[in-house]
Design a protein around this motif. Sequence first.
Motif, PDB file in Angstrom:
ATOM      1  N   ILE A 142       0.837  -1.198   0.000  1.00 57.58           N
ATOM      2  CA  ILE A 142       0.000   0.000   0.000  1.00 57.58           C
ATOM      3  C   ILE A 142       0.876   1.253   0.000  1.00 57.58           C
ATOM      4  O   ILE A 142       0.625   2.209  -0.718  1.00 57.58           O
ATOM      5  CB  ILE A 142      -0.954   0.003   1.220  1.00 57.58           C
TER       6      ILE A 142
ATOM      7  N   LEU B 107       2.232   1.821  -3.383  1.00 60.87           N
ATOM      8  CA  LEU B 107       1.130   2.355  -4.193  1.00 60.87           C
ATOM      9  C   LEU B 107       0.996   3.852  -3.982  1.00 60.87           C
ATOM     10  O   LEU B 107       0.851   4.634  -4.911  1.00 60.87           O
ATOM     11  CB  LEU B 107      -0.192   1.701  -3.774  1.00 60.87           C
TER      12      LEU B 107
ATOM     13  N   PRO C 282      -3.439   7.821  -5.905  1.00 58.59           N
ATOM     14  CA  PRO C 282      -4.734   8.402  -6.232  1.00 58.59           C
ATOM     15  C   PRO C 282      -4.755   9.928  -6.151  1.00 58.59           C
ATOM     16  O   PRO C 282      -5.693  10.556  -6.593  1.00 58.59           O
ATOM     17  CB  PRO C 282      -5.663   7.786  -5.182  1.00 58.59           C
TER      18      PRO C 282
ATOM     19  N   CYS D   4       1.204   5.516  -9.194  1.00 59.30           N
ATOM     20  CA  CYS D   4      -0.115   4.915  -9.094  1.00 59.30           C
ATOM     21  C   CYS D   4      -0.983   5.644  -8.069  1.00 59.30           C
ATOM     22  O   CYS D   4      -2.121   5.289  -7.838  1.00 59.30           O
ATOM     23  CB  CYS D   4       0.027   3.455  -8.707  1.00 59.30           C
TER      24      CYS D   4
END
Lengths: 371, 358
Positions: free
Chosen positions: B13, B16, B23, B21
């Motif tokens: 996580i 990420l 958000p 990647c």
Amino acid sequence: MTSFSLYDKTTSFGSVYTVFIMNRIQVLYFLLIMPSFLVHPYMIWGILTVGLLSQINLFLLSKWFHSRYAGGYQGFVDLLGDKPVRILAFLSLGLLFIKIAVLTLGIGEIVYQYIFPSMNSNWFVLFIFLICYYIASQGMEKTIQFVVIVFFSTFWILIAFIPFFFPPTAAIHDLYPLFPTEWSRDSWRGILFIGSAFSGPELLVFLAPWLKPKQTILKSFTIANMISTMEYLLLFIASLFFFGSTYLNKIKFPVIDMIRYLQSPFFERIEIILISIHLVVLVFWLSIFLLYFYGAARVVVGTATKKTTRLGFLISWFMIVSGVMIVNEWFWKSGDKQILLLNLQIWFGAFTYLFVPVSLLAVMKWKGRLS
Amino acid sequence: MKQLQRMLIIGLIGILGMTACSPFVENNTIEEIAPVIFWYIKETGDGKLKISTLAPPLVKEQKRLLTQEVHLLKQGGKEFNLNYYRELKNGQLRMLLLDEKISKKGIRQLVNTVLTDPAISQRLYLVIVTGDLDDYINYQLTKQPDLDYFLYRMFKHYEKQGDINIVNLHQFMKKLYSPYADPVLPIFKANHDNFSYEGTALFKDDRLINSIQKRQDQIFQLISNNYYLKTLALPSLSVSLGKVRSKVEMALNHDYSILTMKVKLEGRIEEYLGGKNIRDRNQFADLKRDIISYLEAQSRDLLKDLQKSKVDPLQIGTLTLTPFSRPMSEQEWFRHWEKMQIKVVYELDIQPLTKVMR
């Protein structure tokens, strides 16, 4: 690896838990969008009336809770028979999914609008469900215990709305006319909306094995219903004071906008904090829904009496997450279909709340006469 | 084994979150942004908007006035960024200064644009400016670098205290959509070396149509805004009243043809330059009578002006609402309002502050 059992029952929970669980489902999402659906001041009476009707419904529901059928899967099988239970479970999977999708995406919409406007909203869905997976995989009992944290971390938010009841915001003429001078289709829609907003207690039927004191259940229902009615009234009157009736129906999320108007000396955008706190309620109910969904799926497949498996739970989790994302991409993101989905949930909510207690009781009576 | 699994997941996580990647797309690094405090919007004549703002607002750095001519408000925000090394953010926007000319054409769409932006607070002050604010800022900037902030503090100060009609976005919108109320905004006048309060702008719907000038604006403050004035100066009677509190009661008769307004004032005489001996009871009563009749005449004129302009910023229309009856339409109310008779009655409780006069 430790054994993975979700639906164990070692203790049962007192009436306080019933109050908390029921109240939080009633105020989960519709509370946030309610003022712009009701708009007219006379809907204050609408809230009170539906609150009362809801009380009758709860009375019927408590009758079922007192009966010997209130005992989870086996109780339903005793009452309805094996085949019908499987068919109903299959139907409820659909209803449950719509509910999950609307709640997640509806609240996700608020998060998207106010907190992360530049983020792809699928991320929100993923993260929320990751948390829910963790909580739900602790089993039903731990999840139910979680409701205490949920209730006390969110209930106090009501205090934030007290300033709106004092001048200069509050002027009594914003509540006029207090009685309907005309009755249109919109008014009926408002009533239906409130009916749907009060729905949720019927979902407690599936929690019956864990909720202990069957004698006091009506009392818990009544208290929870009263708290919800009070919350709806408080927020609705506050929003009438703040916006006035004509401006109110032009606002999408009145409750959030009111929070935005508050000032704090430390932090400018209070709504970001409060929305995040409210997400705890969403997480709680989604976790319960995950467990419901997996349970219903097991009934449909016919493995309800066997042991729960991590793989099965993961599969049902995956189905829900991808389903919600697909709904998000295909329906929710284009605004015009969003209202369609919401209307669907309004109808289903009101329908199941009315239908479940009455029909359970009817089948019970019919069965009683038969034997 | 289980620990390892958990760490792997958290690590995943984390990766990420840190890589492409992620958000989160927007960047709010404080060194790279400039959260501006105000926008000044003007019309250029050929259908374009001229938007100005001061940047940078926070950092100790030479400030400068940025100006853009654009078709859309948000386009202005974008153009600023392309012309300046920091990204201008509107999350701290506190004031929207609107030119008088553009307000006369209607500002609903402009204000709506600001309203729909969740980053912009609903407590944003709306202000009407006559004259050229750009000129004023350019000239003052050398003497007073934190000009924008001080302007904001001024509005904030008077919002609490009264004396000046300070209106924020939400109050404006609520009155704009209410059928029985018309919004008002403060007017300021800007020239080369001054930025001064002029009075209250009256709006019909979203268009500026008239204004209340300083002398009558005092009365307007008393009977509508904060019901308090620190100083009520009446030069024609050579008297200043201080710490004036007012209590206003308005009533309509049953067929909405007469409006009775009773105003009760409490205060003290803080200054008297006239010829009367106000220690003497009779002469003091004379003065009091003069003040009352002056205030009554002024208030009546003010209300007549409002009638003539067909606006109702005092929300008198709300008096027609009752719990049971069907509310009358906006047009119907204004038909009544236009030809309504007005009675104004003042009551005055004042004391001289000192014993040493004459």
